[in-house]
Design an enzyme around this catalytic site. Structure first.
Site, PDB file in Angstrom:
ATOM      1  N   SER A 102      30.250  32.228  25.335  1.00  0.00           N
ATOM      2  CA  SER A 102      29.547  33.515  25.385  1.00  0.00           C
ATOM      3  C   SER A 102      29.099  33.849  23.969  1.00  0.00           C
ATOM      4  O   SER A 102      29.703  33.363  22.997  1.00  0.00           O
ATOM      5  CB  SER A 102      30.517  34.583  25.903  1.00  0.00           C
ATOM      6  OG  SER A 102      30.021  35.865  25.630  1.00  0.00           O
ATOM      7  N   TYR A 153      38.416  38.890  25.959  1.00  0.00           N
ATOM      8  CA  TYR A 153      37.336  38.025  26.457  1.00  0.00           C
ATOM      9  C   TYR A 153      36.691  37.291  25.277  1.00  0.00           C
ATOM     10  O   TYR A 153      36.535  36.070  25.295  1.00  0.00           O
ATOM     11  CB  TYR A 153      36.305  38.862  27.210  1.00  0.00           C
ATOM     12  CG  TYR A 153      35.113  38.078  27.735  1.00  0.00           C
ATOM     13  CD1 TYR A 153      35.178  37.397  28.943  1.00  0.00           C
ATOM     14  CD2 TYR A 153      33.929  38.009  26.997  1.00  0.00           C
ATOM     15  CE1 TYR A 153      34.083  36.681  29.429  1.00  0.00           C
ATOM     16  CE2 TYR A 153      32.831  37.300  27.467  1.00  0.00           C
ATOM     17  CZ  TYR A 153      32.911  36.643  28.675  1.00  0.00           C
ATOM     18  OH  TYR A 153      31.838  35.929  29.144  1.00  0.00           O
TER      19      TYR A 153
HETATM   20  N1  NAP Z   1      26.699  36.310  33.488  1.00  0.00           N
HETATM   21  C1  NAP Z   1      26.523  36.381  32.171  1.00  0.00           C
HETATM   22  O1  NAP Z   1      25.650  37.138  31.674  1.00  0.00           O
HETATM   23  C2  NAP Z   1      27.379  35.540  31.251  1.00  0.00           C
HETATM   24  C3  NAP Z   1      27.100  35.575  29.881  1.00  0.00           C
HETATM   25  C4  NAP Z   1      27.869  34.807  29.005  1.00  0.00           C
HETATM   26  C5  NAP Z   1      28.872  33.998  29.519  1.00  0.00           C
HETATM   27  N2  NAP Z   1      29.118  33.963  30.870  1.00  0.00           N
HETATM   28  C6  NAP Z   1      30.162  33.052  31.357  1.00  0.00           C
HETATM   29  O2  NAP Z   1      29.629  32.280  32.429  1.00  0.00           O
HETATM   30  C7  NAP Z   1      30.683  31.916  33.325  1.00  0.00           C
HETATM   31  C8  NAP Z   1      30.320  32.306  34.732  1.00  0.00           C
HETATM   32  O3  NAP Z   1      30.192  33.717  34.753  1.00  0.00           O
HETATM   33  P1  NAP Z   1      29.480  34.539  35.946  1.00  0.00           P
HETATM   34  O4  NAP Z   1      28.642  35.539  35.276  1.00  0.00           O
HETATM   35  O5  NAP Z   1      28.928  33.593  36.952  1.00  0.00           O
HETATM   36  O6  NAP Z   1      30.773  35.318  36.526  1.00  0.00           O
HETATM   37  P2  NAP Z   1      31.182  35.739  38.015  1.00  0.00           P
HETATM   38  O7  NAP Z   1      30.003  35.882  38.889  1.00  0.00           O
HETATM   39  O8  NAP Z   1      32.111  36.894  37.830  1.00  0.00           O
HETATM   40  O9  NAP Z   1      32.012  34.465  38.518  1.00  0.00           O
HETATM   41  C9  NAP Z   1      33.249  34.163  37.924  1.00  0.00           C
HETATM   42  C10 NAP Z   1      33.893  33.016  38.694  1.00  0.00           C
HETATM   43  O10 NAP Z   1      35.218  32.799  38.136  1.00  0.00           O
HETATM   44  C11 NAP Z   1      36.132  32.775  39.236  1.00  0.00           C
HETATM   45  N3  NAP Z   1      37.479  33.191  38.847  1.00  0.00           N
HETATM   46  C12 NAP Z   1      37.853  34.367  38.317  1.00  0.00           C
HETATM   47  N4  NAP Z   1      39.186  34.393  38.200  1.00  0.00           N
HETATM   48  C13 NAP Z   1      39.665  33.218  38.660  1.00  0.00           C
HETATM   49  C14 NAP Z   1      40.972  32.653  38.807  1.00  0.00           C
HETATM   50  N5  NAP Z   1      42.075  33.321  38.478  1.00  0.00           N
HETATM   51  N6  NAP Z   1      41.071  31.398  39.318  1.00  0.00           N
HETATM   52  C15 NAP Z   1      39.976  30.717  39.690  1.00  0.00           C
HETATM   53  N7  NAP Z   1      38.726  31.195  39.596  1.00  0.00           N
HETATM   54  C16 NAP Z   1      38.578  32.448  39.080  1.00  0.00           C
HETATM   55  C17 NAP Z   1      35.521  33.725  40.256  1.00  0.00           C
HETATM   56  O11 NAP Z   1      36.127  33.546  41.523  1.00  0.00           O
HETATM   57  P3  NAP Z   1      36.082  34.683  42.697  1.00  0.00           P
HETATM   58  O12 NAP Z   1      34.819  34.432  43.454  1.00  0.00           O
HETATM   59  O13 NAP Z   1      37.300  34.380  43.501  1.00  0.00           O
HETATM   60  O14 NAP Z   1      36.101  36.021  42.026  1.00  0.00           O
HETATM   61  C18 NAP Z   1      34.058  33.303  40.181  1.00  0.00           C
HETATM   62  O15 NAP Z   1      33.858  32.115  40.917  1.00  0.00           O
HETATM   63  C19 NAP Z   1      31.938  32.609  32.796  1.00  0.00           C
HETATM   64  O16 NAP Z   1      32.683  31.706  32.029  1.00  0.00           O
HETATM   65  C20 NAP Z   1      31.392  33.721  31.924  1.00  0.00           C
HETATM   66  O17 NAP Z   1      32.297  34.100  30.925  1.00  0.00           O
HETATM   67  C21 NAP Z   1      28.392  34.714  31.735  1.00  0.00           C
END
Ligand code: NAP
Length: 252
Positions: free
Chosen positions: A158, A171
């Site tokens: 991130s 985070y």
């Molecule tokens: N979206 C952005 O703007 C952004 C920006 C920078 C970095 N990121 C990074 O990109 C990655 C994906 O993010 P996203 O935005 O797609 O987030 P998201 O939609 O919240 O998805 C997060 C995923 O992680 C899973 N997860 C959470 N806790 C868990 C646990 N205890 N065990 C197993 N799985 C777990 C969730 O499962 P459930 O479906 O069960 O909740 C979901 O599949 C992350 O690493 C995030 O930090 C995102």
């Protein structure tokens, strides 16, 4: 390849044919979109997540799309013990004998709070899922990655993992930790160019996590998960062989 070329990478349909790739957090957001795209490029995807029901829905979507038959790997990264990680490695070894790609995508955000008020249990949960589980899963998968002719590990970072920012607390610290973990691994595997370790920052993307961080934002201005996958495809395919220890961006 320039950073912009990598972000815009658009390979042919057989780009990942025959590769076995594990994606954590494959149940929604970027992880779900990535699983579908990897399969569309020929990969056999091992879908990992904490909810079996949600994993089954992604599994069904892949089958409906005519993808190579995926595998499901239920794993709660907050509560997994050493025995669970060992069972994961055994199951992958018994089914596939190797791993060609490992995408650490699952993550928690939980709260944005100043450090002066940051709750210790929240801090521990977050570091467990985002950093310690990334270490533990990578460690048990190393022997499987060593069986691959061309293996790639991506740790999802991130912007706040590269430069700390107020209120992002555990985070930000967890993401800085995986940047370092990836570099440690890249250095330890310098002798073995068949395995690479890199971090990838997706950038602002329209998902539940982004909405939690920026609830008042106009989400129509954000790229969707399916629009930011070029760098993932480049890092997981043959074109990035020899590139290890890097910090990449999905949006430039
Ligand atoms: N979206 C952005 O703007 C952004 C920006 C920078 C970095 N990121 C990074 O990109 C990655 C994906 O993010 P996203 O935005 O797609 O987030 P998201 O939609 O919240 O998805 C997060 C995923 O992680 C899973 N997860 C959470 N806790 C868990 C646990 N205890 N065990 C197993 N799985 C777990 C969730 O499962 P459930 O479906 O069960 O909740 C979901 O599949 C992350 O690493 C995030 O930090 C995102």
């Amino acid at each position: 390849m320039t950073p912009a070329d990598i972000a815009a990478f658009n390979p042919p349909a057989d780009h990942l044919a025959g590769r076995i790739i594990l994606v954590t957090g494959a149940t929604k957001g970027i992880g779900r979109a990535l699983a579908l795209r990897l399969a569309a490029h020929g990969a056999t995807v091992i879908l990992s997540g904490r909810s079996v029901k949600k994993l089954e829905q992604v599994y069904d979507a892949l089958i409906a799309a005519g993808a190579p038959t995926p595998a499901m790997l239920p794993l709660d990264l907050e509560n997994a013990l050493a025995t669970h990680y060992d069972a994961v490695a055994e199951a992958i070894g018994a089914t596939f004998g190797r791993l060609d790609g490992l995408v650490h995508n699952a993550s928690l955000l939980l709260t944005r709070t100043p450090i002066s008020h940051y709750d210790v249990p929240t801090w521990c949960r977050l570091l467990q899922v985002n950093l310690t589980a990334t270490f533990a899963l990578t460690q048990v998968c190393l022997p499987l990655l060593e069986q691959s002719a061309d293996a790639s590990v991506i740790m999802t970072s991130s912007g706040v993992g590269r430069q700390g920012r107020a209120y992002w607390g555990a985070y930000a610290v967890s993401k800085a930790g995986i940047e370092n973990l990836s570099e440690v691994l890249a250095n330890e595997y310098e002798h073995n160019p068949a395995i690479r370790f890199n971090t990838l920052n997706p950038g602002a993307t329209r998902t539940d996590m982004r909405a939690l961080a920026y609830p008042a934002e106009d989400t129509t201005l954000l790229k969707t998960p399916t629009e930011i996958l070029g760098a993932y495809l480049w890092l997981l395919g043959p074109n990035s062989r020899g590139h290890s220890g890097g910090r990449y961006n999905a949006q430039v």
